[in-house]
Design a protein around this motif. Structure first.
Motif, PDB file in Angstrom:
ATOM      1  N   VAL A 100       0.820  -1.310   0.042  1.00 27.29           N
ATOM      2  CA  VAL A 100      -0.022  -0.075   0.176  1.00 27.29           C
ATOM      3  C   VAL A 100       0.868   1.258  -0.131  1.00 27.29           C
ATOM      4  CG1 VAL A 100      -1.672   1.415   1.297  1.00 27.29           C
ATOM      5  CG2 VAL A 100      -1.888  -1.149   1.168  1.00 27.29           C
ATOM      6  N   ASP A 101       2.077   1.284   0.924  1.00 24.77           N
ATOM      7  CA  ASP A 101       2.824   2.279   0.831  1.00 24.77           C
ATOM      8  C   ASP A 101       3.372   2.824  -0.524  1.00 24.77           C
ATOM      9  OD1 ASP A 101       2.373   2.883   3.438  1.00 24.77           O
ATOM     10  OD2 ASP A 101       4.051   1.965   4.306  1.00 24.77           O
ATOM     11  N   THR A 102       3.877   1.790  -1.285  1.00 19.78           N
ATOM     12  CA  THR A 102       4.342   1.933  -2.538  1.00 19.78           C
ATOM     13  C   THR A 102       3.277   2.306  -3.399  1.00 19.78           C
ATOM     14  OG1 THR A 102       6.095  -0.076  -2.050  1.00 19.78           O
ATOM     15  CG2 THR A 102       5.576   0.782  -4.458  1.00 19.78           C
ATOM     16  N   VAL A 103       2.388   1.804  -3.662  1.00 22.54           N
ATOM     17  CA  VAL A 103       1.249   2.607  -4.503  1.00 22.54           C
ATOM     18  C   VAL A 103       1.095   3.804  -4.220  1.00 22.54           C
ATOM     19  CG1 VAL A 103      -0.892   2.085  -5.456  1.00 22.54           C
ATOM     20  CG2 VAL A 103       0.612   0.140  -4.978  1.00 22.54           C
ATOM     21  N   THR A 104       0.743   4.179  -2.779  1.00 17.47           N
ATOM     22  CA  THR A 104       0.435   5.374  -2.565  1.00 17.47           C
ATOM     23  C   THR A 104       1.416   6.428  -3.107  1.00 17.47           C
ATOM     24  OG1 THR A 104      -0.737   4.703  -0.349  1.00 17.47           O
ATOM     25  CG2 THR A 104       0.028   6.813  -0.343  1.00 17.47           C
ATOM     26  N   SER A 105       2.815   5.920  -3.051  1.00 19.80           N
ATOM     27  CA  SER A 105       3.933   6.822  -3.436  1.00 19.80           C
ATOM     28  C   SER A 105       3.732   7.241  -4.774  1.00 19.80           C
ATOM     29  CB  SER A 105       5.046   6.202  -3.011  1.00 19.80           C
ATOM     30  OG  SER A 105       5.286   5.292  -3.577  1.00 19.80           O
ATOM     31  N   TRP A 106       3.258   6.090  -5.549  1.00 23.80           N
ATOM     32  CA  TRP A 106       2.888   6.418  -6.907  1.00 23.80           C
ATOM     33  C   TRP A 106       2.099   7.364  -7.284  1.00 23.80           C
ATOM     34  CZ3 TRP A 106       2.488   0.600  -8.767  1.00 23.80           C
ATOM     35  CH2 TRP A 106       3.738  -0.094  -8.413  1.00 23.80           C
ATOM     36  N   LEU A 107       0.974   7.488  -6.296  1.00 23.43           N
ATOM     37  CA  LEU A 107       0.021   8.832  -6.423  1.00 23.43           C
ATOM     38  C   LEU A 107       0.591  10.192  -6.468  1.00 23.43           C
ATOM     39  CD1 LEU A 107      -2.834   6.927  -4.705  1.00 23.43           C
ATOM     40  CD2 LEU A 107      -2.424   6.867  -7.115  1.00 23.43           C
ATOM     41  N   ASN A 108       1.598  10.049  -5.864  1.00 24.89           N
ATOM     42  CA  ASN A 108       2.259  11.465  -5.177  1.00 24.89           C
ATOM     43  C   ASN A 108       3.322  11.960  -6.527  1.00 24.89           C
ATOM     44  OD1 ASN A 108       0.794  11.149  -2.907  1.00 24.89           O
ATOM     45  ND2 ASN A 108       2.598  10.505  -1.922  1.00 24.89           N
ATOM     46  N   GLY A 109       3.229  13.343  -6.464  1.00 31.73           N
ATOM     47  CA  GLY A 109       4.250  13.705  -7.614  1.00 31.73           C
ATOM     48  C   GLY A 109       3.984  15.306  -7.631  1.00 31.73           C
ATOM     49  N   PRO A 110       4.722  15.898  -8.553  1.00 34.32           N
ATOM     50  CA  PRO A 110       4.770  17.551  -8.296  1.00 34.32           C
ATOM     51  C   PRO A 110       3.228  17.706  -8.688  1.00 34.32           C
ATOM     52  CG  PRO A 110       6.360  16.491  -9.956  1.00 34.32           C
ATOM     53  CD  PRO A 110       5.700  15.388  -9.389  1.00 34.32           C
ATOM     54  N   GLY A 111       3.077  19.020  -8.039  1.00 32.22           N
ATOM     55  CA  GLY A 111       1.737  19.781  -8.234  1.00 32.22           C
ATOM     56  C   GLY A 111       1.169  19.795  -9.707  1.00 32.22           C
ATOM     57  N   GLY A 112       0.193  19.640 -10.116  1.00 35.98           N
ATOM     58  CA  GLY A 112      -0.389  19.805 -11.517  1.00 35.98           C
ATOM     59  C   GLY A 112      -0.076  18.689 -12.482  1.00 35.98           C
ATOM     60  N   SER A 113       1.046  17.760 -12.115  1.00 34.35           N
ATOM     61  CA  SER A 113       1.475  16.479 -12.963  1.00 34.35           C
ATOM     62  C   SER A 113       0.175  15.715 -13.061  1.00 34.35           C
ATOM     63  CB  SER A 113       2.563  15.903 -12.363  1.00 34.35           C
ATOM     64  OG  SER A 113       2.489  15.362 -11.291  1.00 34.35           O
TER      65      SER A 113
END
Length: 568
Positions: free
Chosen positions: A269-282
């Motif tokens: 879950v932590d790995t997939v959650t990290s995939w959802l994060n990124g630069p704003g607007g991307s």
């Protein structure tokens, strides 16, 4: 989702020594009559004395220039960690400049500096600071190792330089300070400084400040989804109403199959959650499965403040639980109120503020504006002119006058108390529960050059009727903290048109600053602070189901022009 037009918030400013030249020449004339050997000996002594004092007395106290340590046991050691004096000096200048005009009571920079420097003893008991004969003296193990001239009381640059110099010398003489590290030294300095102010002013170190800012504003850009593991499949467990996923077809219960084309199989879950994060607007593409069918949703990542409003229906009533006041609380409330007004047969709203420790003042004011046609929501008063406002609202009641109950308890504080007081004083809602915490002080935040933050109390809050929140808190119109039998008696009397709570509500609303502590305690004793129970909700449903009880409870609030008693 349809969004209701936002109200207008109006913050209206309230009307509210060295020797003279002659003395030096006379001294030199006297020396001219001394024997030559004696004169030479005096010159040698004077030269040695000047060399010994040069390290203690910098030519200009305004410049925190690093200087060599004074004590033979602290000669330069390449293995000894050192402080960043440039950062230290900039933090001192920024903090003293920020504090001086904003604290509730007027204090000189001199006071702030000495309070903070006295924190050295907490880090290392062998260190002490003393002010004698116009000099600041730093002692280590009862031996003076530094003496600096005392700057003028409000000389920010001078005091910043003096503090930096003292901390630098103390650092070289104290293994305990070096073990604490520069961040720890700053923490100790500000902890001791703020011990002399109020309970809410504080220093937040750089790491914690970043975390706090993320909580307030949303931090890293994300999709606004909460994920969980269910039978080896990663599912959406919640969709943040403030996040970019909220208006899409993504919903709780759906299985997340891929993120940007990368399969989630065998990942945590932590790995997939990290995939959802990124630069704003991307962009992020999320493939989900529901009822055997897969769909892909593309959205723009955005900073997502935590959800603070949660809603459910209970019969003909809608309960809105507000857990805090962050950057988007009023927007969340607007959305939920819009939905609530479409609930068939709705007859009342319950705002649950129990356990709500507060947050952003403006969000509490804006939230009150969603349920008030117009009027004053709060008044703030401070020494800084920018802290003085009458927070007035206008724009329209989204609920069309629907009866409102506000639940509070002994943990309800700050911005939550402001909302409860605003709705109560304007006779727009009935407060049920116990005396609230009584935090009626507002902090302003200063960003420091090292990434830290100063939370400085700069204003007091007055409710619309003019009474102070600090210490007193909000006294409810229906008290649930005095036992079931007492609550039943209150409800029975309300049904007959009598509000027992007037005996403590009226004195509370008529209290004025400066308030006597014994009187505040006597008022609060009538409905002591307690943790909320199911009795709060039961009483709320009773008042909403019985209009006569609701109207009688509203009558406990005195009219705006009611004069306070003498000595109030």
């Amino acid at each position: 989702m349809k969004r209701a037009p936002f109200p207008v918030i109006i913050a209206r400013p309230m009307g509210l020594g060295g020797e003279g030249t002659g003395a030096w020449r006379r001294r030199m004339s006297t020396l001219g009559h001394l024997p030559r050997d004696t004169f030479i000996l005096l010159l040698i002594i004077a030269r040695l004395t000047t060399a010994a004092c040069a390290d203690d007395l910098p030519a200009t106290p305004r410049t925190p220039t690093p200087q060599p340590p004074l004590h033979e046991d602290s000669v330069e050691n390449p293995d000894m960690p050192s402080m960043d004096l440039a950062v230290l000096s900039s933090v001192m200048q920024a903090s003293l400049s920020f504090l001086q005009p904003r604290t509730l009571e007027n204090h000189a920079i001199h006071d702030f500096a000495l309070w903070g420097l006295n924190g050295l003893s907490a880090l290392d008991p062998s260190l002490s600071i003393d002010e004698q004969h116009g000099f600041l003296q730093l002692a280590a193990t009862q031996k003076t190792v530094l003496a600096l001239p005392v700057p003028a009381p409000d000389d920010v640059a001078g005091w910043s330089a003096a503090i930096t110099r003292i901390l630098d010398v103390a650092w070289h003489h104290s293994a305990a300070m070096r073990n604490t590290g520069q961040d720890g030294v700053l923490q100790g300095f500000f902890d001791e400084l703020f011990n002399h102010l109020d309970p809410y002013s504080r220093y937040i170190p750089p790491g914690a400040a970043v975390s706090d800012r993320s909580t307030r504003t949303g931090g890293e850009a994300t999709a606004g989804l909460t994920l969980g593991l269910d039978h080896h499949a990663i599912r959406i467990t919640a969709v943040n109403a403030n996040g970019p996923a909220w208006p899409t077809s993504l919903a709780a219960g759906q299985i997340v199959r891929a993120v940007n084309g990368r399969s989630t199989e065998s990942h945590t879950v932590d790995t997939v959650t990290s995939w959802l994060n990124g630069p704003g607007g991307s962009l992020v593409r999320i493939t989900v499965e529901a009822k055997g069918r897969q769909t892909t949703v593309t959205l723009h990542r955005a900073s997502t403040p935590p959800e603070t409003v949660f809603a459910y229906t209970s019969g003909k009533h809608v309960v809105l639980h507000i857990t805090a006041f962050s950057a988007n609380t009023a927007e969340e409330m607007s959305q939920y109120l819009d939905e609530a007004m479409n609930v068939p047969g709705i007859s009342g709203l319950i705002l649950d503020l129990r356990g709500n420790r507060g947050g952003v003042l403006q969000q509490a004011v804006t939230t009150s504006a969603l349920m008030l046609d117009h009027g004053v929501a709060a008044i703030t008063q401070g020494r800084d002119p920018q802290a003085n406002h009458v927070w007035a609202v206008q724009g329209g009641d989204m609920t069309n006058g629907l009866p409102i109950i506000v639940l509070v308890d002994g943990r309800t504080a700050s911005a939550a108390e402001i909302l409860a007081a605003a709705l109560s004083d304007q006779k727009r809602g009935v407060v049920i529960g116990s005396a609230t915490l009584g935090k009626g002080l507002v902090q302003t935040i200063g960003q420091m050059p090292n990434g830290a933050e100063l939370f400085v109390t700069w204003s007091r809050v007055l409710a619309p009727l003019g009474w102070p929140l600090q210490g007193l808190g909000v006294m409810p119109q229906v008290c649930t903290s005095r036992g079931e039998s007492e609550l039943e008696r209150q409800l029975q009397n309300l049904a007959e048109g009598t509000a027992d709570s007037a005996q403590w509500v009226v004195p509370a609303r008529q209290l004025r600053l400066p308030a006597d502590l014994s009187r505040i305690l006597a008022i609060r004793k009538a409905c002591p602070a307690a943790i909320g129970t199911d009795s709060d909700l039961d009483a709320a449903h009773s008042l909403l189901d019985n209009p006569e009880e609701y109207r009688a409870a509203l009558s406990a609030i005195p009219e705006e022009d009611a004069a306070p008693p003498n000595g109030g």
